[in-house]
Structure formats: structure tokens, C-alpha cells
Design a protein around this motif. Structure first.
Motif, PDB file in Angstrom:
ATOM      1  N   ALA A 130      33.109   6.774  39.382  1.00 38.67           N
ATOM      2  CA  ALA A 130      34.406   6.273  38.938  1.00 38.67           C
ATOM      3  C   ALA A 130      35.143   7.347  38.146  1.00 38.67           C
ATOM      4  O   ALA A 130      36.367   7.508  38.257  1.00 38.67           O
ATOM      5  N   MET A 131      34.401   8.112  37.353  1.00 37.30           N
ATOM      6  CA  MET A 131      35.000   9.249  36.642  1.00 37.30           C
ATOM      7  C   MET A 131      35.553  10.266  37.628  1.00 37.30           C
ATOM      8  O   MET A 131      36.648  10.805  37.435  1.00 37.30           O
ATOM      9  N   LEU A 132      34.812  10.533  38.697  1.00 33.87           N
ATOM     10  CA  LEU A 132      35.268  11.476  39.714  1.00 33.87           C
ATOM     11  C   LEU A 132      36.579  11.007  40.335  1.00 33.87           C
ATOM     12  O   LEU A 132      37.520  11.799  40.508  1.00 33.87           O
ATOM     13  N   ALA A 133      36.663   9.737  40.665  1.00 30.04           N
ATOM     14  CA  ALA A 133      37.885   9.194  41.266  1.00 30.04           C
ATOM     15  C   ALA A 133      39.062   9.244  40.294  1.00 30.04           C
ATOM     16  O   ALA A 133      40.217   9.194  40.717  1.00 30.04           O
ATOM     17  N   SER A 134      38.770   9.367  38.995  1.00 32.01           N
ATOM     18  CA  SER A 134      39.818   9.514  37.984  1.00 32.01           C
ATOM     19  C   SER A 134      40.106  10.979  37.673  1.00 32.01           C
ATOM     20  O   SER A 134      40.897  11.267  36.777  1.00 32.01           O
ATOM     21  N   GLY A 135      39.444  11.897  38.374  1.00 31.51           N
ATOM     22  CA  GLY A 135      39.751  13.310  38.239  1.00 31.51           C
ATOM     23  C   GLY A 135      38.780  14.139  37.433  1.00 31.51           C
ATOM     24  O   GLY A 135      39.009  15.339  37.240  1.00 31.51           O
ATOM     25  N   THR A 136      37.688  13.541  36.949  1.00 31.58           N
ATOM     26  CA  THR A 136      36.725  14.290  36.151  1.00 31.58           C
ATOM     27  C   THR A 136      35.793  15.071  37.060  1.00 31.58           C
ATOM     28  O   THR A 136      35.030  14.486  37.840  1.00 31.58           O
ATOM     29  N   THR A 137      35.835  16.401  36.952  1.00 32.58           N
ATOM     30  CA  THR A 137      35.003  17.266  37.792  1.00 32.58           C
ATOM     31  C   THR A 137      33.874  17.930  37.012  1.00 32.58           C
ATOM     32  O   THR A 137      32.979  18.516  37.618  1.00 32.58           O
ATOM     33  N   THR A 138      33.910  17.847  35.695  1.00 31.88           N
ATOM     34  CA  THR A 138      32.831  18.337  34.834  1.00 31.88           C
ATOM     35  C   THR A 138      32.684  17.350  33.689  1.00 31.88           C
ATOM     36  O   THR A 138      33.684  16.890  33.126  1.00 31.88           O
ATOM     37  N   PHE A 139      31.441  17.011  33.336  1.00 28.97           N
ATOM     38  CA  PHE A 139      31.266  16.123  32.186  1.00 28.97           C
ATOM     39  C   PHE A 139      29.948  16.396  31.481  1.00 28.97           C
ATOM     40  O   PHE A 139      29.029  16.984  32.038  1.00 28.97           O
ATOM     41  N   GLU A 140      29.911  15.954  30.233  1.00 30.35           N
ATOM     42  CA  GLU A 140      28.715  16.080  29.420  1.00 30.35           C
ATOM     43  C   GLU A 140      27.903  14.802  29.496  1.00 30.35           C
ATOM     44  O   GLU A 140      28.455  13.703  29.592  1.00 30.35           O
ATOM     45  N   THR A 141      26.571  14.951  29.448  1.00 32.11           N
ATOM     46  CA  THR A 141      25.659  13.830  29.261  1.00 32.11           C
ATOM     47  C   THR A 141      24.904  14.053  27.949  1.00 32.11           C
ATOM     48  O   THR A 141      24.810  15.177  27.461  1.00 32.11           O
ATOM     49  N   LYS A 142      24.364  12.966  27.389  1.00 29.81           N
ATOM     50  CA  LYS A 142      23.609  13.055  26.139  1.00 29.81           C
ATOM     51  C   LYS A 142      22.369  12.174  26.205  1.00 29.81           C
ATOM     52  O   LYS A 142      22.335  11.184  26.945  1.00 29.81           O
ATOM     53  N   SER A 143      21.407  12.511  25.365  1.00 34.60           N
ATOM     54  CA  SER A 143      20.382  11.535  25.023  1.00 34.60           C
ATOM     55  C   SER A 143      20.896  10.778  23.798  1.00 34.60           C
ATOM     56  O   SER A 143      22.091  10.755  23.532  1.00 34.60           O
ATOM     57  N   GLY A 144      20.000  10.137  23.054  1.00 27.42           N
ATOM     58  CA  GLY A 144      20.419   9.403  21.873  1.00 27.42           C
ATOM     59  C   GLY A 144      20.145   7.917  21.943  1.00 27.42           C
ATOM     60  O   GLY A 144      20.227   7.223  20.926  1.00 27.42           O
ATOM     61  N   TYR A 145      19.802   7.426  23.146  1.00 31.52           N
ATOM     62  CA  TYR A 145      19.420   6.028  23.296  1.00 31.52           C
ATOM     63  C   TYR A 145      17.918   5.914  23.559  1.00 31.52           C
ATOM     64  O   TYR A 145      17.468   5.063  24.331  1.00 31.52           O
ATOM     65  N   GLY A 146      17.153   6.777  22.899  1.00 29.20           N
ATOM     66  CA  GLY A 146      15.703   6.727  23.018  1.00 29.20           C
ATOM     67  C   GLY A 146      15.049   6.364  21.703  1.00 29.20           C
ATOM     68  O   GLY A 146      14.273   5.427  21.597  1.00 29.20           O
ATOM     69  N   LEU A 147      15.350   7.162  20.670  1.00 27.80           N
ATOM     70  CA  LEU A 147      14.838   6.977  19.317  1.00 27.80           C
ATOM     71  C   LEU A 147      13.319   7.101  19.221  1.00 27.80           C
ATOM     72  O   LEU A 147      12.703   6.588  18.286  1.00 27.80           O
ATOM     73  N   SER A 148      12.726   7.774  20.186  1.00 27.39           N
ATOM     74  CA  SER A 148      11.358   8.284  20.083  1.00 27.39           C
ATOM     75  C   SER A 148      11.346   9.560  20.907  1.00 27.39           C
ATOM     76  O   SER A 148      12.220   9.766  21.767  1.00 27.39           O
ATOM     77  N   VAL A 149      10.384  10.416  20.661  1.00 23.07           N
ATOM     78  CA  VAL A 149      10.361  11.685  21.389  1.00 23.07           C
ATOM     79  C   VAL A 149      10.279  11.438  22.882  1.00 23.07           C
ATOM     80  O   VAL A 149      11.050  11.995  23.682  1.00 23.07           O
ATOM     81  N   ASP A 150       9.341  10.588  23.307  1.00 19.06           N
ATOM     82  CA  ASP A 150       9.162  10.357  24.744  1.00 19.06           C
ATOM     83  C   ASP A 150      10.387   9.688  25.361  1.00 19.06           C
ATOM     84  O   ASP A 150      10.794  10.030  26.487  1.00 19.06           O
ATOM     85  N   ALA A 151      10.998   8.742  24.660  1.00 15.75           N
ATOM     86  CA  ALA A 151      12.156   8.037  25.218  1.00 15.75           C
ATOM     87  C   ALA A 151      13.383   8.946  25.280  1.00 15.75           C
ATOM     88  O   ALA A 151      14.180   8.853  26.217  1.00 15.75           O
ATOM     89  N   GLU A 152      13.540   9.817  24.287  1.00 16.48           N
ATOM     90  CA  GLU A 152      14.652  10.771  24.348  1.00 16.48           C
ATOM     91  C   GLU A 152      14.468  11.732  25.521  1.00 16.48           C
ATOM     92  O   GLU A 152      15.428  12.049  26.242  1.00 16.48           O
ATOM     93  N   LEU A 153      13.252  12.211  25.727  1.00 17.31           N
ATOM     94  CA  LEU A 153      12.988  13.104  26.852  1.00 17.31           C
ATOM     95  C   LEU A 153      13.202  12.379  28.176  1.00 17.31           C
ATOM     96  O   LEU A 153      13.712  12.964  29.140  1.00 17.31           O
TER      97      LEU A 153
END
Length: 416
Positions: A130-153
């Protein structure tokens, strides 16, 4: 696979070929070429000017061509929405209260943990497309919804897989300190993030930057300093969520420590803006969060530009405080509620957003030899995007030289 593509006969082409980051008066020097074509060969722009023979041609008559949008701040990949929390905020419940009651970030952590890898990837891929159809050709991703080492990885590995499944370029950040995990103190978690999470993420090549959330409900400047030291030793760029809910001097800290970005900046003081303007720290403004949270305090965007700060725009796409994926909508918000002018917002969402991500190969511009990432807007000028923010202006999107999206009503403009 397309090897040559011509976007022909556009009414205007915004090349944005000023030195990057674009600062101060240079925002107003951006000019559009009239009646021009953009020729791409493989993944690069080869020329801007007259039309030429190509294997694929898109007739852009009556259209405006701009660089592909670069979204420098999203929280993909994630799973699930939190509309009920938004409804609660609309009745007056504060974001901090929702966070304290195990909602907010903690709720997204639980939803991602309960989803399978395939469920999380399918959900996130739909958003990315949906971002692509709105013109986004490069974007960032993040972790942060893990809150443990294994879940963040795990989240970082999901981000890597997501990047393999979509046409866009993806740049990934390890949001090593988003919220304080249960059973940890702030310092204990920062120690684990610095000594275990970041080294493992760097060893696997899962991220190019580190991020943290400095706020009364999250972490403090001393924790930013500790993570910055660890990130520097690992060759990771440093970012920070700064001054979103209160002025805690994080923007000044980021500028003085040489962080790559300081994001949000709703409560940053004029002194902090001066510090940012005198540095290479990019101010990444996120009007989607200001809009969603109905924040009365807004970043001093005009003062930032006048002072010469490197200013970028992002969506902050996340399930809680900015469930917005469209850069054109964010551009309109930035003009309406932050006081940016349309061409300033365009630069902030392209060339300067690429600078925020550390991309120095011409991403966010239309330059001979640079990446062939283009957006064709079905309007004779860019100002229309701000004027009618609910209209779908995107006729076509070119990503790495490929015509990856054509609006159904524009299919007749394509010649193969």
C-alpha cells in the motif's frame, strides 16, 4: 525484467539536485524542468530531457514526476491494530495512561509474539505494498516490539524477510530501547541491549542503526549515551525518538553527540533547534503522530528551516500513534499543521529523508546515474497533492527502474 524505461513528456520533473541535505534557502531553489522525460536503464536514471526509444514507455503527459518518496521512520514489521485505544484517546484518555495499563507498545509486543512469522509478514507486506502504491520506494523498518533479546532479533529477521518480498529498498534500525521490559529496570535492559542485542544484530547484519525512545515513560539521556557508545563501537548509526511528549533536551543531546537523527521534536526548544541546525543531525518530523494524538504542541518547523536544520518527514507508521502509511497524506499534514510549503515538504520526504537514512547514492533525487525511483503524479503541479489530500494522485511508480505500480485508470498510458 525491464532493462530500459522512459517516463515521457511530463509537464514537470522535480529533480531536487541541490547538495544534500537541503537546508535553509536552498529549499526554495528547487525548480522543476518543464516538459521533460526521464530515461532509465536497469536500475539507474540515464538522462533527463527528450524522449527516447525504450522497451517500456509511460506517457506522463499532463503529469508531474517527482523522486520516489523515502519514508525514514516506520515501525514495520508489526501485527494488528489498536483502534480501541484511539477511541479511548478521543474521549480524553492520555497516551501515558494507556501505556501504564499494559496497552500501547506492550500490547503490540503481545500481538506480534502471538502471530506466526507468516501472519506477521503477510500483514506487513500488505502495508508495504500500500505504501508502494502511494509512491514510497524506500522505507525504514524497526524492531522495538520484542522487549527481549530473542524477540527483538526475531522482529529484525522478519524485517529482513519483508525486504526480500517487496520491490522497495528497505533500511533497518534496531530500536533497542522502546519500552522498559517487565522484570527489568531501565539500566538493566540498556545493559542487555548494549552488550547482547546490538552485537548480535550487528553480527548478523540485521540493522544499520540503533534507536531508542527517550521519554518519561521510557528511557533517559544517560541511556542514550550508553547505547550511543555501543552503537559507535559496532559501526551503527544512532537515532533517537526525542521531545515527543515533553521537552527533555533530547534534540540538543542528539545534535551534540552527533546522532544521525532526532525524531518527533514536538516540544524541542528554540535553543535545541539551534543546536540541531548547527549539526549534521537530521530533524525527522512525524506529523501523523501529531495528528493522531491531537497534540497542541507542534515542532517549530519554520524555525528549523530558517535556522538551516536538515529537516525530513516520515509517516511513523505504527499501530498506536500513527496508523498512516501514505507519504502524500503526511506531506499534506506537514503543510497544514506544521506550516511547511509544498516544495519544502517534497524535499523533506525525498532527498532529506534519504539523508536521514544515510543513503548518499542519489536516492530521493532524479539524477543521471542515480537510482531510478520515480513517482508520476496525475497533476500538472505538485501543489495539487497538498490542495486535495484525500485524492489518489499516483498514476505510476518506478522502483529501481521497474514500473512496479500503474493505477488501473492509467494502464492505457503504458507502451511495451
Amino acid at each position: 525484467m525491464t532493462h530500459s524505461l522512459c517516463v515521457s513528456n511530463a509537464d514537470k520533473v522535480y529533480r531536487i539536485d541541490a547538495p544534500r541535505p537541503v537546508r535553509g534557502t536552498a529549499f526554495h531553489s528547487i525548480q522543476a524542468d518543464d516538459t521533460a522525460s526521464v530515461v532509465c536503464d536497469d536500475a539507474s536514471v540515464t538522462s533527463i530531457g527528450g524522449a527516447t526509444d525504450a522497451e517500456v514507455s509511460f506517457d506522463a503527459t499532463g503529469c508531474t514526476v517527482v523522486p520516489g518518496f523515502v519514508d525514514p521512520h516506520t515501525h514495520l514489521p508489526f501485527y494488528g491494530w489498536r483502534a480501541d485505544e484511539d477511541a479511548a484517546r478521543l474521549t480524553g484518555v492520555r497516551y501515558e495512561s494507556i501505556h501504564a495499563e499494559e496497552g500501547g507498545i506492550f500490547r503490540s509486543v503481545r500481538m506480534l509474539a502471538e502471530a506466526s512469522d507468516d501472519e506477521a509478514l503477510d500483514f506487513s507486506e500488505r502495508l508495504a505494498r500500500a505504501m508502494l502504491a502511494s509512491g514510497t520506494t524506500t522505507f525504514e523498518t524497526k524492531s522495538g516490539y520484542g522487549l527481549s533479546v530473542d524477540a527483538e532479533l526475531r522482529q529484525l529477521r522478519l524485517a529482513r524477510t519483508l525486504a526480500e518480498r517487496v520491490p522497495q529498498r528497505v533500511v533497518t534500525t534496531c530500536l533497542a530501547a522502546h519500552a522498559v521490559p517487565r522484570d527489568y529496570t531501565q539500566g538493566e535492559w540498556i545493559g542487555r541491549a548494549a552488550n547482547e542485542l546490538l552485537p548480535r544484530a550487528a553480527e548478523e547484519g540485521l540493522a544499520s542503526a540503533c534507536d531508542l525512545y527517550v521519554e518519561s515513560i521510557a528511557f533517559a539521556l544517560e541511556h542514550a549515551a550508553r547505547l550511543a557508545q555501543a552503537a559507535s563501537e559496532l559501526g551503527l548509526r544512532m537515532r533517537v525518538h526525542a521531545d515527543q511528549l515533553v521537552d527533555n533536551q533530547t534534540a540538543s543531546f542528539a545534535a551534540r553527540w552527533g546522532f544521525a537523527t532526532a525524531d518527533h521534536l514536538n516540544h524541542s526548544s528554540l535553543d535545541a533547534i539551534g543546536d540541531v541546525a548547527g549539526s549534521d543531525t537530521c530533524a525527522v518530523l512525524l506529523p501523523g503522530a501529531t495528528f493522531t494524538l491531537r497534540q497542541a504542541k507542534k515542532p517549530e518547523a519554520r524555525a528549523m528551516i530558517d535556522a538551516g536544520a536538515a529537516l525530513a518527514l516520515g509517516t511513523d507508521l505504527n499501530p498506536g500513534t500513527s496508523p498512516i502509511h501514505s507519504v502524500p497524506f503526511v506531506i499534506a499534514l506537514a503543510c497544514r499543521i506544521y506550516g511547511l510549503r509544498p516544495v519544502e515538504a517534497l524535499v523533506a520526504a525525498t532527498a532529506n529523508a534519504a539523508f536521514a537514512l544515510g543513503l548518499d547514492d542519489g536516492t530521493g533525487t532524479i539524477t543521471a546515474g542515480g537510482p531510478a525511483d520515480l513517482v508520476v503524479i496525475h497533476a500538472p503541479d505538485f501543489e495539487s497533492v497538498v490542495y486535495r489530500p484525500d485524492h489518489d494522485w499516483i498514476a505510476a511508480v518506478v522502483c529501481a527502474g521497474e514500473l512496479v505500480h500503474v493505477a488501473p485508470w492509467a494502464e492505457g498510458r503504458v507502451t511495451r
